[in-house]
Scaffold this motif. Structure first.
Motif, short mmCIF file in Angstrom:
data_model
loop_
_atom_site.label_atom_id
_atom_site.label_comp_id
_atom_site.label_asym_id
_atom_site.label_seq_id
_atom_site.Cartn_x
_atom_site.Cartn_y
_atom_site.Cartn_z
N GLY A 136 -20.93 -21.28 8.72
CA GLY A 136 -22.29 -21.50 9.09
C GLY A 136 -22.84 -22.77 8.73
N VAL A 137 -21.97 -23.86 8.98
CA VAL A 137 -22.21 -25.06 8.57
C VAL A 137 -22.13 -26.15 9.60
N ALA A 138 -21.86 -25.82 11.10
CA ALA A 138 -21.85 -26.86 12.11
C ALA A 138 -23.16 -27.75 12.21
N SER A 139 -24.28 -27.27 11.64
CA SER A 139 -25.46 -27.82 11.99
C SER A 139 -25.34 -29.11 10.88
N GLN A 140 -24.59 -28.98 9.83
CA GLN A 140 -24.79 -30.09 8.97
C GLN A 140 -23.84 -31.58 9.39
N VAL A 141 -23.26 -31.48 10.53
CA VAL A 141 -22.79 -32.67 11.22
C VAL A 141 -23.60 -33.76 11.44
N ASP A 142 -23.43 -35.14 11.54
CA ASP A 142 -24.27 -36.09 11.64
C ASP A 142 -24.52 -36.04 13.16
N ALA A 143 -23.93 -35.79 14.14
CA ALA A 143 -24.16 -35.66 15.54
C ALA A 143 -25.28 -34.70 15.85
N GLU A 144 -26.15 -35.08 16.94
CA GLU A 144 -26.77 -34.23 17.63
C GLU A 144 -25.91 -33.15 18.52
N VAL A 145 -26.06 -31.87 18.66
CA VAL A 145 -25.10 -31.02 19.32
C VAL A 145 -26.03 -30.49 20.56
#
Lengths: 339, 339
Positions: free
Chosen positions: A136-145
């Motif tokens: 549940g941590v994908a949103s923590q990356v720098d990139a806009e998804v």
């Protein structure tokens, strides 16, 4: 890398993978194998992709680094009439890349030939061994998804993903594609076929890819699969939606499609129903908004009719929409909405 | 069939499978293995389930037909301290039933012992070989289909499924359970662990089970998994929802739970949000209505407090709700709403 693409008897209409690699791949395609069209060139049949000669068999193909299986029969099995081509490739020392359900590396003859000639057989549908459940941590990356979602299978999600990534790069945006299906993986040279992983690891498989590249780029374009209302494939769609934790969604649809492909008893919903479903389902995990639509108008002959269908779709979505392959201005307008 | 259940060091609090089989299974449990509580009886620790002696090892257990592994360590691996018990069981000629991710039939020692002594090793998490994609036809069976859905994992979906099926049978209704997880499969003696199948076959795996039994009963109670908003497991939930094509849903929740178990950054939603999500996601495939709620009040000491929590939950759902294990009248009221 120099590629030969196998597409016997299905080029170009039913050769989605072959066309995707010709259109979007970085590799130099030195020949297409199609015994029905030998002697022609790719450009005799399809425009807007790299050109190459069409030959009848691997024995007629120029030197290459790899043979790529660019078509799939129903069911994903191996078509025995291709065996000579694969054998010849391995005997020449060429690698073989395949997205079939039947793993060529487990075929006794091919495995032995690959070992003997020092070739690799890359079955891209084989999932990695070390997948696990999402954290549940994908949103923590720098990139806009940005995730492409759909009203159905085969409406153009992979194509839209590639078009948006290329258009963004052309503007100087540091963008990357996260491929989740065989054609995307063959184009990009990495990725996991999310529809082949253990169901409990669906979100985890996508999350792992986001984490792998998400801090190295400004925007990730994630290739979606299926549709959230599909009677058979919605599980994969849902896992990608929650595993990728996208910020923005692009809703892909094909003009004129009014029932689920292959499940004709199931009517498609109004576009706004998909907007509601995708957004409300995403929200408890990570807020995502449908910021644009992509309408595949390949079966609409007249440009005016296509423009009109796009206008209707845009109204239904209440967001910019377009056919990103057909109209350059559409591609730029949709990209504006996404970035 | 006479069973010995392995539950070392986790009985009863962390032995969900052991308790499920003791509570709902048709088999005669002749001993529970728990080296921490040897000499006690099951009834010294838990009520409302069949009683059995607790012994320290398989060597101390009475004659039986099978040893059932009733606990799972984090990750589902095999705990080497259980090896002696499994070995002893096989040497005695007893079958072994396991829901571990680690398949005991692939353990060299166990496989050899099973062959030597003519025993079967049943790894219930191993999916059948012949699964495929759903055809979208589950709703065509004669039976009414009731699916338990949840606000989270581990809120009691399996228990509610079993309670409803038993209560329905007690009223003379021809009901059956469709088990989708290891404990349900062990209780029922058949079924597919849907979280272990290839993701593309998630809905198909459930559909196949519905078709297998759906014309032989009047009501099917399908065991749900996960939650449609779970950051890791929603794919499985979605596949079950669309594959089973339920007519009615029972929304299961645990009193006091306010974040996703193990994913504490993710708040649970209001109950009515789940009602909306499950119903709106089901509708394009097959209309389903949340007709009742099941509230697990195991951590609420006071009966009055439990009744009060149930009343609140009922108001939020705008449907009958109750704790089906704690209050007999709740079970009957919820069953009324379902039938």
């Amino acid at each position: 890398m120099q590629l030969v693409i196998l597409a016997h008897e299905q080029f170009p209409g039913r050769a989605k993978t072959a066309l995707g690699v010709l259109r979007y791949g970085d590799h130099d395609v030195v020949a297409v194998l199609d015994r029905d069209n030998a002697g022609d060139r790719v450009s005799d049949h399809v425009t807007g992709v790299q050109d190459a000669p069409i030959v009848a068999s691997m024995a007629d193909a120029p030197d290459a680094d790899a043979l790529l299986v660019g078509i799939a029969p129903i069911g994903g099995g191996f078509e025995e009439s291709w065996r000579d081509d694969v054998r010849t490739a391995l005997e020449r020392g060429d690698d073989v890349v395949s997205g079939l359900h039947y793993f060529l590396a487990e075929d006794d003859e091919f495995a032995a030939l690959a070992a003997e000639h020092g070739c690799e057989i890359d079955d891209v549908r084989r999932p990695p061994e070390d997948l696990g459940v999402a954290e549940g941590v994908a949103s923590q990356v720098d990139a806009e998804v940005v995730l492409t979602v759909g009203t159905d299978c085969s409406v153009g999600k992979m194509t839209v993903t590639e078009e948006l990534a290329r258009a963004a790069e052309a503007r100087g945006v540091d963008a990357a594609v996260v491929p989740t299906g065989q054609t995307g993986i063959m184009i990009e040279g990495w990725g996991t076929c999310v529809d082949r992983v253990v169901s409990d690891f669906t979100a985890g498989a996508v999350e792992e890819m986001i984490l792998e590249v998400g801090d190295d780029h400004d925007v990730l374009f994630v290739e979606g699969q299926g549709a959230i209302t599909h009677p058979a494939y919605s599980a994969v769609t849902c896992g990608i939606l929650h595993g990728a934790q996208p910020d923005s969604l692009v809703l892909c649809h094909e003009a004129g499609r009014d029932a689920v492909h292959g499940y004709e008893d199931y009517a498609l919903q109004a576009p706004e129903t998909y907007v509601d479903l995708y957004e409300s389902l995403a929200a408890p995990v990570h807020d995502a908004e449908v910021v644009a639509g992509a309408l595949n108008t390949v079966d609409v002959d007249d440009d005016g009719d296509a423009r009109s269908a796009i206008a209707d779709y845009e109204t239904a979505l209440d967001a910019p929409a377009g056919d990103l392959v057909r109209f350059d201005d559409d591609r730029e307008r949709v990209l504006e909405a996404v970035l």
